[in-house]
Write an enzyme that holds these catalytic residues in place. Structure first.
Site, mmCIF file in Angstrom:
data_model
loop_
_atom_site.group_PDB
_atom_site.id
_atom_site.type_symbol
_atom_site.label_atom_id
_atom_site.label_comp_id
_atom_site.label_asym_id
_atom_site.label_seq_id
_atom_site.Cartn_x
_atom_site.Cartn_y
_atom_site.Cartn_z
ATOM 1 N NE ARG A 4 -3.879 0.191 2.105
ATOM 2 C CZ ARG A 4 -4.727 0.574 3.056
ATOM 3 N NH1 ARG A 4 -4.815 -0.118 4.168
ATOM 4 N NH2 ARG A 4 -5.462 1.645 2.902
ATOM 5 C CG ASN A 50 -9.118 8.240 2.539
ATOM 6 O OD1 ASN A 50 -9.895 7.336 2.856
ATOM 7 N ND2 ASN A 50 -9.335 9.066 1.535
ATOM 8 C CG ASP A 89 -4.750 8.650 0.571
ATOM 9 O OD1 ASP A 89 -4.623 9.885 0.694
ATOM 10 O OD2 ASP A 89 -5.837 8.132 0.212
ATOM 11 C CG HIS A 113 -9.545 5.097 10.277
ATOM 12 N ND1 HIS A 113 -10.495 4.805 9.327
ATOM 13 C CD2 HIS A 113 -10.224 5.155 11.448
ATOM 14 C CE1 HIS A 113 -11.689 4.691 9.894
ATOM 15 N NE2 HIS A 113 -11.549 4.913 11.188
ATOM 16 C CB CYS A 139 7.446 1.591 19.345
ATOM 17 S SG CYS A 139 7.932 0.173 20.349
ATOM 18 N N GLY A 197 -17.242 10.466 -0.324
ATOM 19 C CA GLY A 197 -16.683 9.157 -0.694
ATOM 20 C C GLY A 197 -16.512 8.194 0.465
ATOM 21 C CB SER A 231 -19.437 2.753 2.073
ATOM 22 O OG SER A 231 -18.667 2.308 3.170
ATOM 23 C CG LEU A 273 -18.791 6.698 -7.528
ATOM 24 C CD1 LEU A 273 -18.175 5.376 -7.965
ATOM 25 C CD2 LEU A 273 -18.924 7.651 -8.711
ATOM 26 C CB ALA A 294 -14.778 12.782 -4.993
HETATM 27 P P1 NAD Z 1 -15.483 2.444 1.569
HETATM 28 O O1 NAD Z 1 -14.557 1.651 0.690
HETATM 29 O O2 NAD Z 1 -16.315 1.722 2.543
HETATM 30 O O3 NAD Z 1 -16.470 3.301 0.648
HETATM 31 C C1 NAD Z 1 -16.004 4.099 -0.390
HETATM 32 C C2 NAD Z 1 -17.167 4.870 -0.946
HETATM 33 O O4 NAD Z 1 -16.667 5.740 -1.942
HETATM 34 C C3 NAD Z 1 -18.238 3.991 -1.598
HETATM 35 O O5 NAD Z 1 -19.499 4.378 -1.121
HETATM 36 C C4 NAD Z 1 -18.110 4.291 -3.085
HETATM 37 O O6 NAD Z 1 -19.361 4.285 -3.771
HETATM 38 C C5 NAD Z 1 -17.532 5.690 -3.064
HETATM 39 N N1 NAD Z 1 -16.732 6.033 -4.239
HETATM 40 C C6 NAD Z 1 -16.002 5.213 -5.042
HETATM 41 N N2 NAD Z 1 -15.402 5.931 -6.019
HETATM 42 C C7 NAD Z 1 -15.753 7.220 -5.819
HETATM 43 C C8 NAD Z 1 -15.461 8.451 -6.492
HETATM 44 N N3 NAD Z 1 -14.678 8.483 -7.590
HETATM 45 N N4 NAD Z 1 -15.996 9.602 -6.018
HETATM 46 C C9 NAD Z 1 -16.802 9.580 -4.926
HETATM 47 N N5 NAD Z 1 -17.134 8.452 -4.253
HETATM 48 C C10 NAD Z 1 -16.597 7.291 -4.688
HETATM 49 O O7 NAD Z 1 -14.602 3.569 2.242
HETATM 50 P P2 NAD Z 1 -14.743 4.272 3.652
HETATM 51 O O8 NAD Z 1 -16.149 4.611 3.989
HETATM 52 O O9 NAD Z 1 -13.675 5.318 3.705
HETATM 53 O O10 NAD Z 1 -14.343 2.991 4.545
HETATM 54 C C11 NAD Z 1 -13.717 3.058 5.522
HETATM 55 C C12 NAD Z 1 -12.249 2.534 5.475
HETATM 56 O O11 NAD Z 1 -11.550 2.474 4.254
HETATM 57 C C13 NAD Z 1 -11.501 3.525 6.269
HETATM 58 O O12 NAD Z 1 -11.138 2.867 7.429
HETATM 59 C C14 NAD Z 1 -10.251 3.871 5.480
HETATM 60 O O13 NAD Z 1 -9.144 3.928 6.363
HETATM 61 C C15 NAD Z 1 -10.147 2.768 4.536
HETATM 62 N N6 NAD Z 1 -9.433 2.939 3.259
HETATM 63 C C16 NAD Z 1 -8.600 3.992 3.012
HETATM 64 C C17 NAD Z 1 -7.983 4.116 1.774
HETATM 65 C C18 NAD Z 1 -7.053 5.278 1.534
HETATM 66 O O14 NAD Z 1 -6.371 5.724 2.449
HETATM 67 N N7 NAD Z 1 -7.014 5.793 0.310
HETATM 68 C C19 NAD Z 1 -8.224 3.175 0.779
HETATM 69 C C20 NAD Z 1 -9.075 2.101 1.086
HETATM 70 C C21 NAD Z 1 -9.668 1.997 2.319
#
Ligand code: NAD
Length: 240
Positions: A62, A95, A97, A112, A120, A179, A181, A210, A227
Site C-alpha cells: 500500500r 484515509n 494515504d 485512522h 513502536c 466518498g 460508504s 457515486l 468526487a
Molecule cells: P469504503 O470503501 O467503505 O467506501 C467508499 C465509498 O466511496 C463507496 O461508497 C463508493 O461508492 C464511493 N466512491 C467510489 N469511487 C468514488 C469516487 N470516484 N468519487 C466519490 N465516491 C466514490 O470507504 P470508507 O467509507 O472510507 O471505509 C472506511 C475505510 O476504508 C476507512 O477505514 C479507510 O481507512 C479505509 N481505506 C482507506 C484508503 C485510503 O487511504 N485511500 C483506501 C481504502 C480503504
C-alpha cells in the site's frame, strides 16, 4: 452547491472514495482491498501478533501504491477551501494515504492513522515519518525492543483524536461527507452527531459520492457523482 455563510464552520469527512480517482482502491467496491484479503488476515492486532511479516507486506504494498499516485481535483479543491476558510474548515479523513497533504492541505486529522508513518508497538515514542518497504525482511525493532508497526488504526482499535473531532462536529454549521460508504464506525455516525446538536441549532449535512451511502437518511442533500467532478464546484463561500 453548498453556500458557506459568513462565520460558518465546516466539517469535512473524507473516505476512500475521494482517492479512488487517484488510483487507490477503496475497501468495498469491486476490486477493492478487502476483496483480495480478509481484514482479519492483515488489519487486526491479532494478525500482527500472529504474522507481523505478512502485515508489513500488505502495508508495504500500500505504501508503494500511495507513493506512486497523485492528488485529484477533489483533494485540490479542499486545499483551496482551507486557504479560503482557514481554521473555519476542519478536515477529517478516514484515509491513511497522504493525498490531502500532497494537494496542499495544511491541517488534516487522520482518524485512522497515516500509511507513511510507523510507531513502536510497545513504547510511547511518537509516530514517525517512514516510507520504507518492509518486504522479505525482518520486522524492524525499536531501541526499546518493541516491534515497529504501521501507524494505522486496525479493526478493534480506537480511532485517533476523537475528542478533537467530536468537539469540532458539535461546533460546525455545515457537515460534508465525501466518498465514504457509511459502514465504518464511528465515522458513519458523524453526520448524526453534527445533524442533531439541539433543536435550535444543528448542522446542515451533505454527502458526495457515486451512490447513496448506507446512512443516507442522515443527510439533508446527496450529490451523486465522482468526487473529482463534484467537489471542485461544491462550495460557495459567502464571506464579506
Ligand atoms: P469504503 O470503501 O467503505 O467506501 C467508499 C465509498 O466511496 C463507496 O461508497 C463508493 O461508492 C464511493 N466512491 C467510489 N469511487 C468514488 C469516487 N470516484 N468519487 C466519490 N465516491 C466514490 O470507504 P470508507 O467509507 O472510507 O471505509 C472506511 C475505510 O476504508 C476507512 O477505514 C479507510 O481507512 C479505509 N481505506 C482507506 C484508503 C485510503 O487511504 N485511500 C483506501 C481504502 C480503504
Amino acid at each position: 452547491m453548498i453556500a458557506i455563510r459568513p462565520g460558518e464552520r465546516v466539517f469535512v469527512l473524507t473516505g476512500a472514495g475521494i482517492s479512488a480517482e487517484s488510483g487507490l482502491t477503496t475497501f468495498r467496491d469491486p476490486g477493492g482491498l478487502w476483496r483480495q484479503r480478509r481484514p482479519e488476515e492483515v488489519a487486526t492486532p491479532e494478525a500482527w501478533s500472529c504474522d507481523p511479516k505478512l502485515v508489513w507486506e500488505f502495508y508495504s504494498e500500500r505504501r508503494q501504491r500511495a507513493a506512486a499516485v497523485q492528488p485529484n481535483p477533489a483533494h485540490y479543491a479542499l486545499a483551496k477551501l482551507e486557504a479560503s476558510l482557514g481554521e473555519r474548515l476542519f478536515l477529517c479523513t478516514q484515509n491513511v494515504d497522504p493525498l490531502h497533504e500532497r494537494a496542499g492541505s495544511q491541517c488534516v486529522l487522520h482518524m485512522h492513522g497515516e500509511l507513511m508513518k510507523s510507531r513502536c508497538d510497545r513504547c510511547l515514542r511518537p509516530p514517525f515519518a517512514d516510507e520504507q518497504l518492509y518486504m522479505n525482511r525482518d520486522v524492524p525493532r525499536c531501541p526499546c525492543g518493541g516491534q515497529i508497526r504501521p501507524h494505522v488504526c486496525w479493526f478493534g482499535e480506537i480511532p485517533y483524536e476523537m475528542d478533537t473531532a467530536i468537539e469540532r462536529l458539535e461546533n460546525s454549521e455545515v457537515f460534508v461527507s465525501i466518498g465514504s460508504s457509511g459502514t465504518v464506525q464511528p465515522a458513519a455516525s458523524f453526520a448524526q452527531w453534527a445533524g442533531r446538536q439541539t433543536v435550535a441549532r444543528h448542522a446542515r449535512t451533505y454527502y458526495v459520492g457515486l451512490e447513496d451511502p448506507v446512512n443516507s437518511w442522515l443527510f439533508d442533500e446527496v450529490f451523486l457523482g465522482k468526487a473529482g467532478e463534484q467537489v471542485p464546484k461544491l462550495f460557495r463561500v459567502e464571506d464579506v
